[in-house]
Design an enzyme around this catalytic site. Structure first.
Site, PDB file in Angstrom:
ATOM      1  N   GLY A 111      -7.796   0.599   5.807  1.00 28.64           N
ATOM      2  CA  GLY A 111      -6.352  -0.901   5.338  1.00 28.64           C
ATOM      3  C   GLY A 111      -6.713  -2.503   6.240  1.00 28.64           C
ATOM      4  O   GLY A 111      -7.141  -3.405   5.255  1.00 28.64           O
ATOM      5  N   ASP A 112      -7.807  -2.646   7.044  1.00 24.06           N
ATOM      6  CA  ASP A 112      -8.743  -3.788   7.212  1.00 24.06           C
ATOM      7  C   ASP A 112     -10.015  -3.753   6.579  1.00 24.06           C
ATOM      8  O   ASP A 112     -10.113  -5.006   6.240  1.00 24.06           O
ATOM      9  CB  ASP A 112      -9.391  -3.032   8.570  1.00 24.06           C
ATOM     10  CG  ASP A 112      -8.233  -2.941   9.871  1.00 24.06           C
ATOM     11  OD1 ASP A 112      -6.689  -3.460   9.709  1.00 24.06           O
ATOM     12  OD2 ASP A 112      -8.280  -1.902  10.423  1.00 24.06           O
ATOM     13  N   SER A 169       0.701  -1.058   0.664  1.00 24.31           N
ATOM     14  CA  SER A 169       0.055  -0.163  -0.123  1.00 24.31           C
ATOM     15  C   SER A 169       0.725   1.243  -0.196  1.00 24.31           C
ATOM     16  O   SER A 169       1.626   1.449   0.678  1.00 24.31           O
ATOM     17  CB  SER A 169      -1.139  -0.347   1.224  1.00 24.31           C
ATOM     18  OG  SER A 169       0.258  -0.308   2.600  1.00 24.31           O
ATOM     19  N   MET A 170       0.163   2.146  -0.665  1.00 24.09           N
ATOM     20  CA  MET A 170       1.063   3.563  -1.191  1.00 24.09           C
ATOM     21  C   MET A 170       0.175   4.741  -1.151  1.00 24.09           C
ATOM     22  O   MET A 170       1.180   5.912  -1.346  1.00 24.09           O
ATOM     23  CB  MET A 170       1.553   3.408  -2.902  1.00 24.09           C
ATOM     24  CG  MET A 170       3.119   2.109  -2.874  1.00 24.09           C
ATOM     25  SD  MET A 170       3.798   2.881  -4.452  1.00 24.09           S
ATOM     26  CE  MET A 170       2.181   3.010  -5.520  1.00 24.09           C
ATOM     27  N   GLY A 171      -0.182   4.374   0.243  1.00 27.11           N
ATOM     28  CA  GLY A 171      -1.784   5.820   0.741  1.00 27.11           C
ATOM     29  C   GLY A 171      -1.908   6.210  -0.356  1.00 27.11           C
ATOM     30  O   GLY A 171      -2.626   5.290  -1.277  1.00 27.11           O
ATOM     31  N   ALA A 172      -2.301   7.055  -0.862  1.00 27.73           N
ATOM     32  CA  ALA A 172      -2.282   8.262  -1.866  1.00 27.73           C
ATOM     33  C   ALA A 172      -2.357   7.930  -2.739  1.00 27.73           C
ATOM     34  O   ALA A 172      -2.719   8.014  -4.030  1.00 27.73           O
ATOM     35  CB  ALA A 172      -2.883   9.739  -1.659  1.00 27.73           C
ATOM     36  N   GLY A 225      -2.081   4.849  -4.191  1.00 20.14           N
ATOM     37  CA  GLY A 225      -2.392   3.621  -4.700  1.00 20.14           C
ATOM     38  C   GLY A 225      -1.962   2.175  -3.747  1.00 20.14           C
ATOM     39  O   GLY A 225      -1.321   2.561  -2.412  1.00 20.14           O
TER      40      GLY A 225
END
Length: 312
Positions: A255-256, A224-227, A229
């Site tokens: 995230g969950d 995961s890379m935040g904004a 994607g």
């Protein structure tokens, strides 16, 4: 059946403030209390998606009773092992677009209590197609415990989706029986591999994952890379996923919720692109809802169709 594991659940208490946080003064609030812990967020979303889901883990004391009651109220089936210590309380103060958190460590778990849970888990894992394990381990539990549980679940034929970090993730990747899916963020991956990564250089991320023997045997590595994607690596192929821009209401639990979407897709035998689309749809929808681990299902079609999944 999808089994969710929450080893250190909590009563998540949100204090929304109408104005600024007044330090060294009185702040009057209307609390919002939720049965919390990453795995319980996963459970609620899977319930919304219509899956057969069972939550397990450790509960203790009156706080544990409260958590169980809240799960009953929202229709989440559960079978927890009881411990002597009190389950924890975590507080989030929401003020002026900020979120200040106070997180209790939780109870210490004895060897006998852990052995009791292990026996329960072996029975439950034998009924599961997919097992999710999320969040921190309580005091008294070795960092390698998730790896131990993953081995039990894999031996029973279940696919294990592990969402943890640090020593627990390292131990799971070093074990003989690997998780089916892991979901580190870019910073966690960098810490694991001892280097920094950038969303603009996904080729470096792909090469690092492919060349590190710890990931050998892990079917899915989702970063995961935040904004920016996420990037996903599965059976020698790589994908870039971009979620639509939204007005974020509450990112806690996104995230969950993503893990829940992955579990939903994997349990249904969906193809890789669909698994990624489902996970990112759920994560995005959670951020659009004030409740944690909850999706505004009336927005599903809009978000699902806007998620971009591209093989690179």
């Amino acid at each position: 059946m999808i089994l969710t594991v929450t080893m250190n659940p909590s009563i998540d208490t949100a204090y929304p403030l109408a104005g600024p946080l007044k330090v060294d003064d009185v702040n009057r609030v209307e609390p919002i209390k939720t049965a919390g812990g990453k795995g319980l967020n996963v459970s609620r979303v899977l319930g919304q998606l219509g899956d057969d889901v069972l939550a397990t883990g450790l509960l203790g004391g009156r706080m544990g009773d409260f958590i169980a009651d809240r799960l009953d109220e929202c229709g989440v089936a559960h079978d927890f092992a009881r411990i002597a210590g009190e389950s924890r309380v975590c507080v989030a103060v929401l003020h002026e677009g900020n979120q200040t958190e106070f997180l209790e460590a939780g109870p210490e778990v004895s060897g006998d209590e852990l052995a009791g849970f292990g026996e329960k888990f072996r029975g439950l894992a034998g009924r599961a197609d997919v097992v999710t394990m999320s969040g921190s381990l309580p005091r008294g539990v070795d960092a390698g415990y998730y790896a131990e549980l993953a081995g039990v679940a894999a031996g029973a034929g279940a696919k294990v989706l592990l969402d943890t970090s640090g020593a627990s993730l390292d131990a799971a990747l070093a074990a003989k029986a690997k998780p089916y899916l892991v979901k580190p963020n870019l910073t966690e991956l960098g810490g694991l591999l001892g280097r920094e990564f950038s969303p603009e250089r996904l080729d470096e991320v792909r090469d690092a994952v492919a060349s590190d023997e710890r990931f050998a045997g892990v079917e899915w590595v989702v970063v995961s890379m935040g904004a920016a994607g996420s990037a996903a690596f599965h059976q020698g192929r790589a994908w870039r996923v971009r979620a639509p821009r939204i007005e974020c209401v509450n990112a806690t639990g996104s995230g969950d919720s993503t893990i829940a979407g992955f579990a939903h897709g994997i349990a249904a035998g969906a193809d890789p692109a669909e698994v990624l689309r489902l996970g990112n749809t759920c994560g995005t929808l959670n951020a659009m809802d004030p409740a944690t681990g909850h999706l505004p299902m009336d927005r599903w079609d809009d978000v699902y169709s806007a998620v971009e999944v591209e093989q690179v």
